[in-house]
Write a protein that holds these residues in place. Structure first.
Motif, PDB file in Angstrom:
ATOM      1  N   ALA A  48      38.311  35.951  37.090  1.00 63.00           N
ATOM      2  CA  ALA A  48      36.824  35.694  37.420  1.00 63.00           C
ATOM      3  C   ALA A  48      35.883  36.710  36.485  1.00 63.00           C
ATOM      4  CB  ALA A  48      36.482  35.926  38.890  1.00 63.00           C
ATOM      5  N   ILE A  49      36.334  37.660  36.146  1.00 60.80           N
ATOM      6  CA  ILE A  49      35.702  38.527  35.306  1.00 60.80           C
ATOM      7  C   ILE A  49      35.632  37.788  33.857  1.00 60.80           C
ATOM      8  CG2 ILE A  49      35.481  40.735  34.034  1.00 60.80           C
ATOM      9  CD1 ILE A  49      36.528  41.912  36.518  1.00 60.80           C
ATOM     10  N   GLN A  50      36.786  37.376  33.606  1.00 62.31           N
ATOM     11  CA  GLN A  50      36.833  36.849  31.961  1.00 62.31           C
ATOM     12  C   GLN A  50      36.096  35.546  31.805  1.00 62.31           C
ATOM     13  OE1 GLN A  50      41.040  36.852  31.643  1.00 62.31           O
ATOM     14  NE2 GLN A  50      41.031  38.825  30.579  1.00 62.31           N
ATOM     15  N   ARG A  51      36.343  34.571  33.005  1.00 62.32           N
ATOM     16  CA  ARG A  51      35.891  33.283  32.785  1.00 62.32           C
ATOM     17  C   ARG A  51      34.282  33.338  33.049  1.00 62.32           C
ATOM     18  NH1 ARG A  51      38.864  29.222  36.235  1.00 62.32           N
ATOM     19  NH2 ARG A  51      37.379  27.791  34.929  1.00 62.32           N
ATOM     20  N   SER A  52      33.790  34.102  33.672  1.00 57.31           N
ATOM     21  CA  SER A  52      32.305  34.182  33.940  1.00 57.31           C
ATOM     22  C   SER A  52      31.329  34.353  32.820  1.00 57.31           C
ATOM     23  CB  SER A  52      31.967  35.360  35.104  1.00 57.31           C
ATOM     24  OG  SER A  52      31.992  36.709  34.389  1.00 57.31           O
ATOM     25  N   GLY A  53      31.951  34.948  31.623  1.00 57.34           N
ATOM     26  CA  GLY A  53      31.359  35.348  30.379  1.00 57.34           C
ATOM     27  C   GLY A  53      30.006  36.189  30.555  1.00 57.34           C
ATOM     28  N   GLY A  54      30.015  36.858  31.545  1.00 57.19           N
ATOM     29  CA  GLY A  54      28.969  37.872  31.406  1.00 57.19           C
ATOM     30  C   GLY A  54      27.751  37.121  32.499  1.00 57.19           C
ATOM     31  N   ASP A  55      27.942  35.742  32.912  1.00 55.55           N
ATOM     32  CA  ASP A  55      27.009  35.319  33.925  1.00 55.55           C
ATOM     33  C   ASP A  55      27.237  35.557  35.203  1.00 55.55           C
ATOM     34  OD1 ASP A  55      25.279  33.429  35.411  1.00 55.55           O
ATOM     35  OD2 ASP A  55      26.145  31.780  34.210  1.00 55.55           O
ATOM     36  N   ALA A  56      26.192  36.388  35.705  1.00 54.77           N
ATOM     37  CA  ALA A  56      26.536  36.932  37.250  1.00 54.77           C
ATOM     38  C   ALA A  56      26.604  35.808  38.271  1.00 54.77           C
ATOM     39  CB  ALA A  56      25.338  37.724  37.710  1.00 54.77           C
ATOM     40  N   ALA A  57      25.750  34.841  37.920  1.00 51.32           N
ATOM     41  CA  ALA A  57      25.947  33.544  39.027  1.00 51.32           C
ATOM     42  C   ALA A  57      27.262  32.832  38.974  1.00 51.32           C
ATOM     43  CB  ALA A  57      24.886  32.538  38.843  1.00 51.32           C
ATOM     44  N   GLU A  58      27.896  32.633  37.820  1.00 54.42           N
ATOM     45  CA  GLU A  58      29.031  32.162  37.501  1.00 54.42           C
ATOM     46  C   GLU A  58      30.139  33.051  38.336  1.00 54.42           C
ATOM     47  OE1 GLU A  58      32.049  29.294  36.595  1.00 54.42           O
ATOM     48  OE2 GLU A  58      29.652  29.100  36.964  1.00 54.42           O
ATOM     49  N   PHE A  59      29.929  34.418  38.211  1.00 57.89           N
ATOM     50  CA  PHE A  59      31.168  35.410  38.499  1.00 57.89           C
ATOM     51  C   PHE A  59      31.166  35.190  40.100  1.00 57.89           C
ATOM     52  CE2 PHE A  59      31.838  40.010  39.928  1.00 57.89           C
ATOM     53  CZ  PHE A  59      33.199  39.891  39.392  1.00 57.89           C
ATOM     54  N   LEU A  60      29.881  35.072  40.777  1.00 64.60           N
ATOM     55  CA  LEU A  60      30.031  34.878  42.132  1.00 64.60           C
ATOM     56  C   LEU A  60      30.649  33.634  42.476  1.00 64.60           C
ATOM     57  CD1 LEU A  60      26.469  36.251  43.125  1.00 64.60           C
ATOM     58  CD2 LEU A  60      28.636  37.373  43.285  1.00 64.60           C
TER      59      LEU A  60
END
Length: 137
Positions: A48-60
């Motif tokens: 999840a950390i890697q795939r979110s690319g620093g996007d907090a909404a995508e991480f959630l």
């Protein structure tokens, strides 16, 4: 929570998979006890950390803590896009028309694959990528 010797969890046969919050609570318990996080949980969190690319909404969303809006995400990976795009181009180079090549790939998937428009996009992307790779400067 009972731990199995290989680092997994005992799950009741009638239970549903843990929610994102439950998984995070479990990770927190391991961290508070200064224990190693089981591989499946570590993989889930790390991915999840890697795939979110620093996007907090995508991480959630990837942690299953926030639902997606709009159209669902594609189930196909970049490798799938490359593979199917390459297959269509290969059939075209063997003499089939673009439409016939796409139909042949779709027929071989028995309804399990991408849509016709996705295949067209992937074929075009594959061609562009190959032109960039083999461009003579």
């Amino acid at each position: 929570m009972s731990k199995l010797p290989f680092g997994g969890f005992e799950l009741e046969s009638d239970s549903e998979p843990d929610s994102g919050w439950k998984r995070l609570e479990t990770v927190a318990e391991y961290l508070e006890d200064a224990e190693v996080v089981p591989p499946l949980l570590a993989h889930w969190l790390g991915r999840a950390i890697q795939r979110s690319g620093g996007d907090a909404a995508e991480f959630l969303r990837l942690l299953e803590l926030k639902s997606r809006r709009g159209r669902p995400r594609s189930i196909f990976t970049e490798q799938d896009e490359f593979k199917y795009g390459a297959k269509v181009v290969e059939l075209e180079e063997d003499g089939l028309s673009p439409e016939a090549a796409i139909s042949a790939v779709l027929d071989g998937l028995y309804g399990e694959g991408p849509s016709r428009s996705q295949l067209q996009k992937w074929r075009n992307k594959y061609r562009r990528d190959m032109e960039e790779v083999y461009a003579i400067k």
